[in-house]
Every structure is written in C-alpha cells, then in structure tokens.
Design an enzyme around this catalytic site. Structure first.
Site, PDB file in Angstrom:
ATOM      1  N   TYR A  73      31.765   9.393  74.056  1.00  0.00           N
ATOM      2  CA  TYR A  73      32.150  10.581  74.831  1.00  0.00           C
ATOM      3  C   TYR A  73      32.465  10.164  76.266  1.00  0.00           C
ATOM      4  O   TYR A  73      33.482  10.564  76.847  1.00  0.00           O
ATOM      5  CB  TYR A  73      31.008  11.613  74.790  1.00  0.00           C
ATOM      6  CG  TYR A  73      31.372  12.996  75.306  1.00  0.00           C
ATOM      7  CD1 TYR A  73      32.164  13.850  74.549  1.00  0.00           C
ATOM      8  CD2 TYR A  73      30.908  13.449  76.542  1.00  0.00           C
ATOM      9  CE1 TYR A  73      32.484  15.126  75.008  1.00  0.00           C
ATOM     10  CE2 TYR A  73      31.223  14.723  77.006  1.00  0.00           C
ATOM     11  CZ  TYR A  73      32.010  15.560  76.233  1.00  0.00           C
ATOM     12  OH  TYR A  73      32.332  16.816  76.690  1.00  0.00           O
TER      13      TYR A  73
ATOM     14  N   SER B 267      35.711  16.535  81.276  1.00  0.00           N
ATOM     15  CA  SER B 267      34.262  16.753  81.380  1.00  0.00           C
ATOM     16  C   SER B 267      33.785  16.060  82.642  1.00  0.00           C
ATOM     17  O   SER B 267      34.428  15.118  83.123  1.00  0.00           O
ATOM     18  CB  SER B 267      33.551  16.124  80.171  1.00  0.00           C
ATOM     19  OG  SER B 267      32.145  16.153  80.331  1.00  0.00           O
TER      20      SER B 267
ATOM     21  N   LYS C 262      36.210  10.485  77.654  1.00  0.00           N
ATOM     22  CA  LYS C 262      36.434  11.499  78.689  1.00  0.00           C
ATOM     23  C   LYS C 262      36.956  10.833  79.976  1.00  0.00           C
ATOM     24  O   LYS C 262      37.776  11.411  80.688  1.00  0.00           O
ATOM     25  CB  LYS C 262      35.165  12.318  78.940  1.00  0.00           C
ATOM     26  CG  LYS C 262      34.824  13.269  77.783  1.00  0.00           C
ATOM     27  CD  LYS C 262      35.906  14.352  77.574  1.00  0.00           C
ATOM     28  CE  LYS C 262      35.533  15.372  76.519  1.00  0.00           C
ATOM     29  NZ  LYS C 262      36.531  16.448  76.377  1.00  0.00           N
TER      30      LYS C 262
END
Ligand SMILES: NC(=O)c1ccc[n+]([C@@H]2O[C@H](COP(=O)([O-])OP(=O)(O)OC[C@H]3O[C@@H](n4cnc5c(N)ncnc54)[C@H](O)[C@@H]3O)[C@@H](O)[C@H]2O)c1
Length: 265
Positions: free
Chosen positions: A151, A138, A155
């Site tokens: 997250y 991402s 990531k």
C-alpha cells in the site's frame, strides 16, 4: 472547479469515500454522476439513493478495456466528462511476505488503473480544452502506511503519477488533484481496526479518523481552489514537512510510536 452541471465519473464509487463523494457531487449540482465499481449491487444501491442524476456501472478498473468502455459510453451518453475520479483502492495488510498476487493487485488497482483512466479520458478533455482528474491516493503516499508495504509503495507511485500528470498537462487546461486522507471511517479501515491490525492502530493514534462526508467537504473545497494536494487531515502537511526535513528523525519517531502501540497490545 465547481460541480454545477458537471459530468462526473467516479471509480470505487460504491465504497465509503467514493459513495460520500458521489452523493456530494450530486448535491453540489452535478448533471451526472457515473458510479463505477467492481461491486455492481452496491454501486446500484448508491445510485438509487442519489436519484436520477446518478448512474451505476459495473467496472473492474484493472481491466483497461472496461475502463476504455466506461469512458466511451459516458462520453456517448453525456457528451463529455468534466471530472474523472480514480478512487478505487485496495490494501494488502502485510509486508514483504505478501505474495506476488497481492503486490500485483495493489499495483493494478492503486496505480495502473490511474494510468488506464488518464489514457482513456485525456484525449476528450484535451480536445475540449479542459477537464479535472481527481486521484484518491492517501497520506500513505506522502508518508508511510505502517503494516502495509505494498500500500505504501503503490500510494507513493500514485502521488508521483498524479504529480507527473499535473506538470505535463496543466498548461493544456487539465487540472489534477491528489486526495491524500489519513484515517477515514470506511469498510477499508474498519476491517483493520476489528482485526487489531497494527497499521489501523497507528492511523488511529496519528490523528482524527474522519467520516467520508468530512473527506467530501475537503474535496469540494480543494477542487474549488484547483489545489493539487488535497489534505482532509491538515496535520499531514506538517508530518510530510518534518519527514522531508529530517528523514532519520521522522523514522525514529515512527518506530517509537510502533513500539509504544506494540507494547500496549
Ligand atoms: N479509509 C481510509 O482510511 C483511507 C485513507 C486514505 C486513502 N484511502 C483511499 O480512498 C479510496 C477509497 O477507499 P475507501 O476507504 O472508501 O475503501 P472501501 O473499501 O470502502 O471502497 C473501495 C471501493 O473500491 C472498489 N474497488 C476495489 N477494487 C476495484 C476494482 N478493481 N475495480 C473497481 N472498483 C474496485 C470496492 O468495491 C469498493 O467499493 C482508496 O483509494 C483508498 O486507498 C482510504
């Protein structure tokens, strides 16, 4: 890599980006597209929409035994795997208050599952002298997902792991790509927008929200050029450069954006 006659496996293949990639791999001429997802019904629906080259499998990527079976069964059925896409991913939507179960799930899906698939698929690829790993990371892995601490952290870890694989295995015939989109119009982002989540609003304010098909276009181009970093939003390269050159200035800009969006609530 071009996709003609390739044997491809994709996790999270029933979701927004995964389904678009699966359809695109098939239209590019893949010989088989194995769509692996926790949501078996959705995976089957995507496979049926594609036709006979697609095959749906129910897999929880956080279970190493299931990932090992997915790889072994595919190799048995088709003889090899040319491209393995570790694409399944999850958000938590929170910060430090997210409980350990939430952090653990993010870690298991966004990072450890990439380790499991690399462990399972590399021996066959190395024995045949080649293969390609595509890891959906991402833009949050090279920048920050405002509003989602786990997250962001996982990531970043996924980009780090993909880079480690690329450096370690490239000279043995293994290509590795890290797909790092920013906002993409999928159920994952839609849920945040509907809930008015700050992270989703920051994404919407930071650049275009692409369709999954546009991400698939960028991915096909990146795979063809055997690029490590695939950035469907080209502006992410500029953001990452500015962040690396001036971390304090970059963070000040992000705080300003968050203040503006929070005041406009
Ligand atoms: N949508 C975005 O804006 C965006 C931006 C950057 C990166 N990404 C990344 O792209 C990837 C795909 O996300 P998406 O937007 O298509 O989301 P999505 O929620 O539409 O799809 C994710 C898919 O992964 C599957 N999945 C989740 N946990 C799983 C597990 N344990 N085992 C097997 N499958 C599992 C889900 O069932 C779903 O089909 C993710 O890694 C995500 O982090 C998304």
């Amino acid at each position: 890599m071009n996709l003609t006659d390739r044997i491809v496996v994709i996790t999270g293949g029933a979701g927004g980006i995964g389904a678009a990639l699966s359809r695109r791999f098939a239209t590019e001429g893949a010989a088989a597209v194995v769509i692996a997802d926790l949501d078996a019904d959705a995976a089957r629906a995507v496979a049926e929409g594609i036709g006979p080259v697609a095959h749906a499998v129910a897999v929880d990527v956080t279970d190493e035994e299931q990932v090992r079976e997915l790889v072994a069964d595919t190799e048995m059925r088709y003889g090899r795997i040319d491209l393995f896409c570790a694409n399944a991913g999850v958000t938590t939507g929170g910060g430090v208050e997210v409980d350990d179960a939430g952090w653990d799930r993010a870690w298991r899906v966004n990072v450890l599952a990439h380790v499991y698939s690399a462990r399972a698929v590399l021996p066959g690829m190395l024995a045949r002298g080649g293969g390609h790993l595509l890891h959906t990371c991402s833009a949050a892995g090279v920048l920050t997902a405002v509003g989602d601490a786990a997250y962001t952290a996982t990531k970043h870890a996924s980009v780090g792991f993909a880079e480690w694989l690329a450096i370690t295995y490239r000279d043995r015939g293994i290509r590795v790509s890290a797909l790092c989109p920013q906002g993409v119009d999928t159920p994952m982002l839609a849920a945040g927008i509907v809930e008015g989540h700050l992270g989703a609003r920051v994404i919407a304010a930071s650049g275009a929200v692409l369709t999954p098909d546009q991400v698939a276009d960028a991915t096909i181009a990146g795979l063809a050029e055997e690029r490590f970093l695939i950035l469907p939003h080209p502006e992410v390269a500029d953001y990452a450069r500015r962040r690396a050159e001036d971390p304090d200035g970059w963070q000040a800009g992000m705080r300003k954006l968050v203040r503006r969006l929070t005041l406009n609530t």
